[in-house]
Scaffold this motif. Structure first.
Motif, PDB file in Angstrom:
ATOM      1  N   ASN A 288      12.985  10.549  21.692  1.00 60.87           N
ATOM      2  CA  ASN A 288      13.267  10.302  22.980  1.00 60.87           C
ATOM      3  C   ASN A 288      13.562   8.761  23.220  1.00 60.87           C
ATOM      4  O   ASN A 288      13.103   7.948  22.525  1.00 60.87           O
ATOM      5  N   ILE A 301      12.359  10.669  30.942  1.00 59.96           N
ATOM      6  CA  ILE A 301      12.404  10.723  29.706  1.00 59.96           C
ATOM      7  C   ILE A 301      13.834  11.284  29.234  1.00 59.96           C
ATOM      8  O   ILE A 301      14.341  12.393  29.861  1.00 59.96           O
ATOM      9  N   TYR A 303      15.923  12.891  25.799  1.00 65.28           N
ATOM     10  CA  TYR A 303      15.694  13.333  24.620  1.00 65.28           C
ATOM     11  C   TYR A 303      16.673  14.267  23.926  1.00 65.28           C
ATOM     12  O   TYR A 303      17.477  14.466  24.796  1.00 65.28           O
TER      13      TYR A 303
END
Length: 350
Positions: A288, A301, A303
């Protein structure tokens, strides 16, 4: 005839004016509806996604395998419509490399740097390399090869380089082998004297020890990424082999003023902090990076994950993003991977 010829233009004029008055009013301009949501995945393929913001622009990279490419966009939710610019290909630069992985773009001391991993087809596998660009826009200008980044006297297999800045110093974090004969991947740190030079020694911060870090072979700790919040520094890393559905994220925590070269500065979470969600078509979520929303009020985030079970380390891994929160103790709460195709609010400010 003379009178009639004078009256005829007047009659035409009157008829024209009457028609104009009777004509329907022009239709108002139609404004396209404003979309306030987006869906994952952001791209159909994109292992090891990385993003950095400078000014009003987000710059994005991921593993392509044979080159380095940068996308730039004003809105992360528009990443799919952004243009991908190949900025470097090793064969064109006279560098003999293959299997280019996990590029990261950083801005230090007025210049751009790309850290990437590649197999130089010698030396027992992958190493970390650095490129430099003095242009204000990293998709333009010239990328200069600054060479291999290694601890003096310890030129060992290494991938997934990233940079930690703490206490006025810079440190390289990466995943590597303890010795040439070992395949287990461990997390290391070393001080940097400049963006392309390590001064050593390297220090091990983590190795696969819990069962959730040892799925697949070899056992793996890789993809370290820095996350800072309040008085803490976190290293969020990927654990277990990417060939398994159980590739997941682990976490190391240290005080924001601690010496990061001291293993005692770091505590390791006994449980993973982000794991697969089969119901959401998210298998092997990991490798990530992080970014803030355009207005700076939200943490996100970014990812990759596979949409189906058993798809392993290939290009089925697609980039996804979601907002995360913070626990009462100051640690991040990433939740669970959100289902593909689910309408999510765009990052604030977009």
């Amino acid at each position: 005839m003379f009178a009639l010829s004078r009256l005829l233009p007047l009659s035409l004029l009157a008829l024209t004016l009457a028609c104009q008055k009777a004509a329907a009013p022009a239709a108002p301009a139609v404004t396209p509806p404003t979309t306030t949501t987006f869906t994952n995945p952001l791209l159909t393929a994109g292992p090891d996604p990385w993003v950095i913001r400078r000014g009003d622009v987000y710059y994005y990279m991921h593993t392509t395998g044979n080159s380095l490419a940068i996308r730039k966009t004003a809105k992360m939710s528009d990443l799919g419509s952004s243009v991908s610019t190949v900025v470097w290909t090793p064969q064109l630069a006279g560098v003999n490399q293959r299997d280019i992985w996990a590029p990261e773009l950083h801005f230090f001391d007025g210049k751009w740097y790309i850290y990437y991993s590649a197999d130089p087809m010698c030396c027992d596998g992958h190493r970390i390399n650095v490129l430099e660009n003095a242009s204000a826009d990293p998709t333009t200008g010239t990328w200069v090869d600054k060479g291999r980044l290694a601890v003096p006297g310890q030129d060992l297999w290494a991938i997934d380089g990233t940079v930690l800045e703490q206490n006025g110093k810079r440190y390289l974090l990466w995943s590597g082998h303890e010795v040439a004969s070992s395949q287990v991947q461990r997390l290391y740190i070393a001080e940097m004297s400049n963006p392309w030079t390590l001064v050593g020694p390297r220090v091990e911060l983590s190795h696969p020890e819990y069962s959730w870090e040892q799925n697949g072979s070899p056992a793996v700790n890789e993809g370290p990424e820095v996350l800072k919040h309040a008085d803490k520094t976190f290293i969020i890393y990927s654990a277990s082999h990417c060939s398994t559905d159980d590739y997941a994220l682990g976490m190391l925590t240290a005080p924001a003023t601690a010496d990061p070269l001291k293993p005692a500065s770091w505590s390791k979470s006994a449980l993973p902090v982000f794991v697969k969600n089969p119901a959401a078509h998210a298998y092997g979520p990991g490798h990530n990076s992080f970014f803030q929303s355009k207005d700076g009020t939200e943490d996100w985030i970014l990812y990759h994950a596979n949409p189906q079970s058993g798809q392993g380390c290939g290009d089925n891994r697609s980039p996804r993003m979601q907002k995360f929160s913070w626990n009462a103790d100051g640690t991040p709460n990433f939740g669970t991977p959100v289902a593909t195709g689910t309408a999510l609010p765009k990052p604030a400010g977009e």
